[in-house]
Enzyme design. Structure first.
Site, PDB file in Angstrom:
ATOM      1  N   LYS A   1      62.965 -11.044  19.249  1.00  0.00           N
ATOM      2  CA  LYS A   1      62.123 -12.002  19.979  1.00  0.00           C
ATOM      3  C   LYS A   1      61.503 -12.997  19.001  1.00  0.00           C
ATOM      4  CE  LYS A   1      58.475  -8.577  19.609  1.00  0.00           C
ATOM      5  NZ  LYS A   1      57.853  -7.408  20.230  1.00  0.00           N
TER       6      LYS A   1
ATOM      7  N   MET B   1      48.149 -30.165   6.294  1.00  0.00           N
ATOM      8  CA  MET B   1      49.120 -29.954   7.372  1.00  0.00           C
ATOM      9  C   MET B   1      50.560 -29.915   6.843  1.00  0.00           C
ATOM     10  SD  MET B   1      49.812 -32.209  10.783  1.00  0.00           S
ATOM     11  CE  MET B   1      48.119 -32.098  11.357  1.00  0.00           C
TER      12      MET B   1
ATOM     13  N   TYR C   1      41.677 -32.025   0.421  1.00  0.00           N
ATOM     14  CA  TYR C   1      40.620 -32.193   1.422  1.00  0.00           C
ATOM     15  C   TYR C   1      39.349 -31.442   1.026  1.00  0.00           C
ATOM     16  CZ  TYR C   1      43.596 -34.361   4.977  1.00  0.00           C
ATOM     17  OH  TYR C   1      44.402 -35.208   5.669  1.00  0.00           O
TER      18      TYR C   1
HETATM   19  C1  LIG Z   1      58.004  -6.369  19.359  1.00  0.00           C
HETATM   20  C2  LIG Z   1      58.393  -5.069  19.923  1.00  0.00           C
HETATM   21  C3  LIG Z   1      59.066  -4.123  19.130  1.00  0.00           C
HETATM   22  C4  LIG Z   1      59.269  -4.302  17.643  1.00  0.00           C
HETATM   23  O1  LIG Z   1      58.045  -4.040  16.997  1.00  0.00           O
HETATM   24  P1  LIG Z   1      57.849  -4.063  15.391  1.00  0.00           P
HETATM   25  O2  LIG Z   1      56.464  -3.628  15.200  1.00  0.00           O
HETATM   26  O3  LIG Z   1      58.064  -5.493  14.984  1.00  0.00           O
HETATM   27  O4  LIG Z   1      58.870  -3.164  14.815  1.00  0.00           O
HETATM   28  C5  LIG Z   1      59.514  -2.969  19.751  1.00  0.00           C
HETATM   29  N1  LIG Z   1      59.270  -2.736  21.064  1.00  0.00           N
HETATM   30  C6  LIG Z   1      58.594  -3.602  21.839  1.00  0.00           C
HETATM   31  C7  LIG Z   1      58.339  -3.276  23.262  1.00  0.00           C
HETATM   32  C8  LIG Z   1      58.111  -4.789  21.289  1.00  0.00           C
HETATM   33  O5  LIG Z   1      57.396  -5.632  22.050  1.00  0.00           O
END
Ligand SMILES: *Cc1c(COP(=O)(O)O)cnc(C)c1O
Length: 349
Positions: free
Chosen positions: A38, A297, A249
């Site tokens: 993700k 930035m 800055y």
């Molecule tokens: C993001 C996520 C993972 C992976 O988690 P990590 O801590 O990055 O290993 C696994 N299961 C679910 C449901 C997640 O949302």
């Protein structure tokens, strides 16, 4: 379109990524080891990550949303969408390029009404984030669903206090009691940190994210996990700052002696957050170049007095060891990775 090479890049280490997955696969014991990809593969680029892990043998990928799943559809691999299905997701969900992880009674009803089909289900074992309750599961909420994976998520697996350990153990026991209750083909509980808790936690399938990309959420995992992401940025200008003058800055750093500085193409819009002000560093050949003053930035100013050879248009390596930089900045390893913006050229080596 004219090809315009970016002034900042992420060197991504294919071997380290695959090494980390293999290490997590080994630690998963008899369970299969999947991958959470993700947030665009935690900022690395999901497609590049999935291609490499699939070649190494990984067969279970997890994203948050349907557009993330759609981006991976050309690869033709099994993908689960952790946030389940809203009404507006149904056309994508019915297209068959991924399966939903159903989280609520409403999502379950929606999926049934549309004809069902293979799905995953999230059970809440104490985090109170996503998922249906174990009681509802026992009461028949999932009856008749074609469940591929029944899963739950650990809240405190990365913490080593007695309270955290007890919570993980309660979640594990609650989840284990659902074995055989639903007809699910597989059970899955552990994220990266959960894998570190040992094979009592790994069930049939693990779902690491962070550790694939170089973050070690538990100290005992650190030796097995290698750095994957190496940011590099180009020098825009080299200049001399006289003793008594300040840089950047709000003039937060003042030279106590004549100092050479390099102004580099990298800033908080690239995820190099203001927390690196005065604490981050880069390197050129064997010289360390500390960040001076505030991160802007799009720019950061580095001390380079020791690096006589460093010139305009040279590239510096930005220190991005996740454990060290997390300690230095107070940002989590997750934020350090997922904040990396879209101005980097990402190249796998
Ligand atoms: C993001 C996520 C993972 C992976 O988690 P990590 O801590 O990055 O290993 C696994 N299961 C679910 C449901 C997640 O949302």
């Amino acid at each position: 379109m004219i090809d315009i090479p970016a002034p900042l890049r992420l060197r991504l280490d294919s071997e380290a990524l695959v090494h980390n997955w293999r290490a997590l696969d080994r630690l998963s014991g008899r369970a299969a080891c999947g991958a959470a990809v993700k947030a665009d593969g935690y900022g690395l680029g999901a497609t590049g990550v999935v291609e490499r892990l699939a070649a190494a043998g990984c067969r279970d990928f997890f994203v948050a949303t349907w557009s993330e799943a759609q981006a991976l559809a050309p690869l033709g691999l099994p993908v689960s969408v952790l946030h389940g299905v809203r009404p507006e997701d149904m056309p994508a969900a019915m297209a068959g390029f991924a399966r939903p992880v159903l989280n609520t009674a409403q999502q379950i009803a929606r999926w049934r009404e549309a004809g069902g089909g293979a799905c995953d289900v999230m059970v809440d074992t104490g985090m109170n984030r996503l998922g249906v309750s174990p009681d509802k599961v026992r009461g028949g909420l999932l009856d008749g669903l074609a469940i591929e994976t029944l899963m739950s998520h650990l809240a405190s697996a990365d913490e080593d206090t007695d309270a955290a350990r007890a919570m993980s153990e309660r979640q594990r026991a609650t989840f284990a009691e659902l074995t055989g209750v639903t007809g699910a083909r597989r059970m899955s509980l552990a994220n990266s940190a959960g894998i570190g808790l040992g094979t009592d936690y790994t069930f049939d399938l693990t779902r690491p994210g962070l550790a694939l990309y170089g973050g070690a959420p538990r100290a005992e995992m650190a030796a097995a996990i290698r750095q994957v992401v190496f940011p590099e940025a180009q020098v825009l200008q080299r200049r001399s700052v006289r003793a008594g003058e300040s840089v950047g800055y709000n003039a937060t750093w003042t030279a106590t002696e004549d100092t050479e500085v390099a102004v580099v193409n990298l800033g908080y819009a690239d995820g190099y957050r203001r927390a690196f002000s005065g604490v981050g560093s880069a390197s050129f050949r064997d010289h360390r170049l500390p960040v001076l003053g505030r991160v802007s930035m799009d720019l950061v100013i580095l001390q380079c007095s020791a690096s006589e050879g460093l010139e305009e248009e040279d590239w510096v390596g930005v220190s991005y060891d996740l454990a060290a930089q997390s300690t230095a900045t107070g940002l989590s390893a997750y934020e350090l990775l997922t904040g990396l913006g879209n101005r980097y050229a990402r190249s796998w080596v």
